[in-house]
Write a protein that holds these residues in place. Sequence first.
Motif, PDB file in Angstrom:
ATOM      1  N   PHE A  90       0.844  -1.201   0.000  1.00 31.92           N
ATOM      2  CA  PHE A  90       0.000   0.000   0.000  1.00 31.92           C
ATOM      3  C   PHE A  90       0.882   1.256   0.000  1.00 31.92           C
ATOM      4  O   PHE A  90       0.663   2.196  -0.775  1.00 31.92           O
ATOM      5  CB  PHE A  90      -0.899  -0.022   1.249  1.00 31.92           C
ATOM      6  N   ALA A  91       1.909   1.231   0.858  1.00 30.30           N
ATOM      7  CA  ALA A  91       2.805   2.392   0.977  1.00 30.30           C
ATOM      8  C   ALA A  91       3.618   2.593  -0.314  1.00 30.30           C
ATOM      9  O   ALA A  91       3.771   3.727  -0.787  1.00 30.30           O
ATOM     10  CB  ALA A  91       3.739   2.201   2.165  1.00 30.30           C
TER      11      ALA A  91
ATOM     12  N   ARG B 193       1.879   4.197  -3.183  1.00 33.51           N
ATOM     13  CA  ARG B 193       1.658   5.645  -3.031  1.00 33.51           C
ATOM     14  C   ARG B 193       2.969   6.417  -2.934  1.00 33.51           C
ATOM     15  O   ARG B 193       2.964   7.616  -2.637  1.00 33.51           O
ATOM     16  CB  ARG B 193       0.781   5.892  -1.803  1.00 33.51           C
TER      17      ARG B 193
ATOM     18  N   TRP C 296       5.238   6.272  -0.655  1.00 29.29           N
ATOM     19  CA  TRP C 296       5.625   6.690   0.697  1.00 29.29           C
ATOM     20  C   TRP C 296       7.012   6.150   1.013  1.00 29.29           C
ATOM     21  O   TRP C 296       7.450   5.146   0.454  1.00 29.29           O
ATOM     22  CB  TRP C 296       4.632   6.158   1.742  1.00 29.29           C
TER      23      TRP C 296
ATOM     24  N   ARG D 235      -6.457  -2.046   6.759  1.00 28.42           N
ATOM     25  CA  ARG D 235      -6.729  -1.256   5.545  1.00 28.42           C
ATOM     26  C   ARG D 235      -7.294   0.114   5.911  1.00 28.42           C
ATOM     27  O   ARG D 235      -6.903   1.130   5.340  1.00 28.42           O
ATOM     28  CB  ARG D 235      -7.725  -1.997   4.643  1.00 28.42           C
TER      29      ARG D 235
ATOM     30  N   LEU E 140      -4.658   2.495   7.067  1.00 24.16           N
ATOM     31  CA  LEU E 140      -3.859   3.011   5.941  1.00 24.16           C
ATOM     32  C   LEU E 140      -4.639   4.052   5.146  1.00 24.16           C
ATOM     33  O   LEU E 140      -4.077   5.050   4.690  1.00 24.16           O
ATOM     34  CB  LEU E 140      -3.424   1.842   5.045  1.00 24.16           C
ATOM     35  N   ARG E 141      -5.949   3.814   4.995  1.00 25.07           N
ATOM     36  CA  ARG E 141      -6.774   4.791   4.261  1.00 25.07           C
ATOM     37  C   ARG E 141      -6.808   6.122   5.007  1.00 25.07           C
ATOM     38  O   ARG E 141      -6.709   7.188   4.416  1.00 25.07           O
ATOM     39  CB  ARG E 141      -8.204   4.243   4.078  1.00 25.07           C
TER      40      ARG E 141
ATOM     41  N   GLN F 119      -3.603   7.842   4.557  1.00 21.35           N
ATOM     42  CA  GLN F 119      -3.563   8.430   3.201  1.00 21.35           C
ATOM     43  C   GLN F 119      -4.294   9.788   3.186  1.00 21.35           C
ATOM     44  O   GLN F 119      -3.815  10.764   2.608  1.00 21.35           O
ATOM     45  CB  GLN F 119      -4.213   7.470   2.213  1.00 21.35           C
ATOM     46  N   ASP F 120      -5.435   9.854   3.868  1.00 22.79           N
ATOM     47  CA  ASP F 120      -6.191  11.124   3.978  1.00 22.79           C
ATOM     48  C   ASP F 120      -5.345  12.221   4.581  1.00 22.79           C
ATOM     49  O   ASP F 120      -5.468  13.397   4.252  1.00 22.79           O
ATOM     50  CB  ASP F 120      -7.384  10.954   4.943  1.00 22.79           C
TER      51      ASP F 120
ATOM     52  N   MET G 107      -1.935  12.316   4.807  1.00 19.53           N
ATOM     53  CA  MET G 107      -0.638  12.578   4.171  1.00 19.53           C
ATOM     54  C   MET G 107      -0.766  13.815   3.275  1.00 19.53           C
ATOM     55  O   MET G 107      -1.802  13.984   2.622  1.00 19.53           O
ATOM     56  CB  MET G 107      -0.223  11.381   3.313  1.00 19.53           C
TER      57      MET G 107
END
Length: 384
Positions: free
Chosen positions: A309-310, A313, A315, A373, A376-377, A380-381, A383
């Motif tokens: 996931f990272a 994106r 990260w 999950r 992480l979402r 993400q919001d 970041m």
Amino acid sequence: MPASILNRRREEFPTLASGIHLLSHSLGPMPRAARESMLAYCEAWEQHTNEDAWANAWWELSQRVGDQIAQIIGGLPGSVQIQPNASIALASVASCFDFATGKRNKVVTSALDFPSMEYVWEAQRGLGANIEIVASANGISIPPEQILAAIDETTALVALSHTSFRSSYRVDARAIVERAHQVGASVLLDVYQSAGAMELDANGWGVDFLIGGTIKWLCGGPACGYLYVRPDLQRDLRPRLTGWVAHDAPFEFAHAPMRYAKSVRRFAQGTPSIPALYSALPGLQIILDTGIETITGESQRRTEMMMEFALERGWEINTPRGVNERGGSVMIGVHDGPAMVERLAERKVFVDSRPGVGLRMSPHFFNTDEEVREALRILQDLMP
Ligand SMILES: Cc1ncc(COP(=O)(O)O)c(C=O)c1O
């Protein structure tokens, strides 16, 4: 075991109702049964009017908890002595060595270890120890050959974190023990960040010492450290950090000279912390019932999921990518760690941060995939 049929025992951890708990590298959630265990302690304490408390249960409790921990770390019964904390466990091992005489006075440690490691070894310099701290160029990992190269004929002990609290970098225990034993050195691994999160094989590795504690991945209370000592080595050692509980016949209250216990109890000091032992029992049982193999599989699957996931994106990941080079945590670089921890906590995602590596996030067996999950979402919001 498919994740869908794994019993995550969530209802046994009231803490999990507060949000998404990804803090097992720091403070595990309290099992509901720990409250009952602590109340049982209070009852026993209230009822006992004399030393029969020791005769009835308390004296044996250290050994019982020690044997549970031994099972979790792949050691034999009778190989683990409970300690006040991991730092004292380390100091106990240090006190077994005589660095001032002879040529074997080197201790090999690393820049990725917990600070207690450096502090305890620093304090041994005055006693003749030559401390070599193997550097980490990137602050995340150390090429294994650099650690192996530091181990030579003057090395008394190699003392390293098995899994780093900073980056979750995990060393190759077997290779280190093999190299150290080839040149006559001993090995101590700090498994605080590994035990309860992944399979360990103390006995199979032939490692000399392991240290750790219960409050993180083992879901126990604070101040319950432990020391594993290789069974065939125990009787050769005479820790200078000692006390009456380490005596062969403590209730004789004999004068010196010290006669060390013939069991792992020779590494004890004074009165054990009985409340800490009661607080640790339920969590250890839950870990054993869930099974270390199952927990390891879940940890590897979910840390992989988080890293993917990272990566997708872009990260910054401050944890080694390889499954054999990392523990149960994933460190993600963020601009301002403490501020991000606070913002995540406002959204009920509980993590922490450390300088240089950013967020530390740790899924444990009790976390659902949906929780991982969702965390992480939310990240993400937040970041930029
Ligand atoms: C790898 C590691 N070793 C040692 C410690 C410290 O243990 P103690 O407070 O029991 O001395 C910690 C964290 O607290 C840790 O993460």
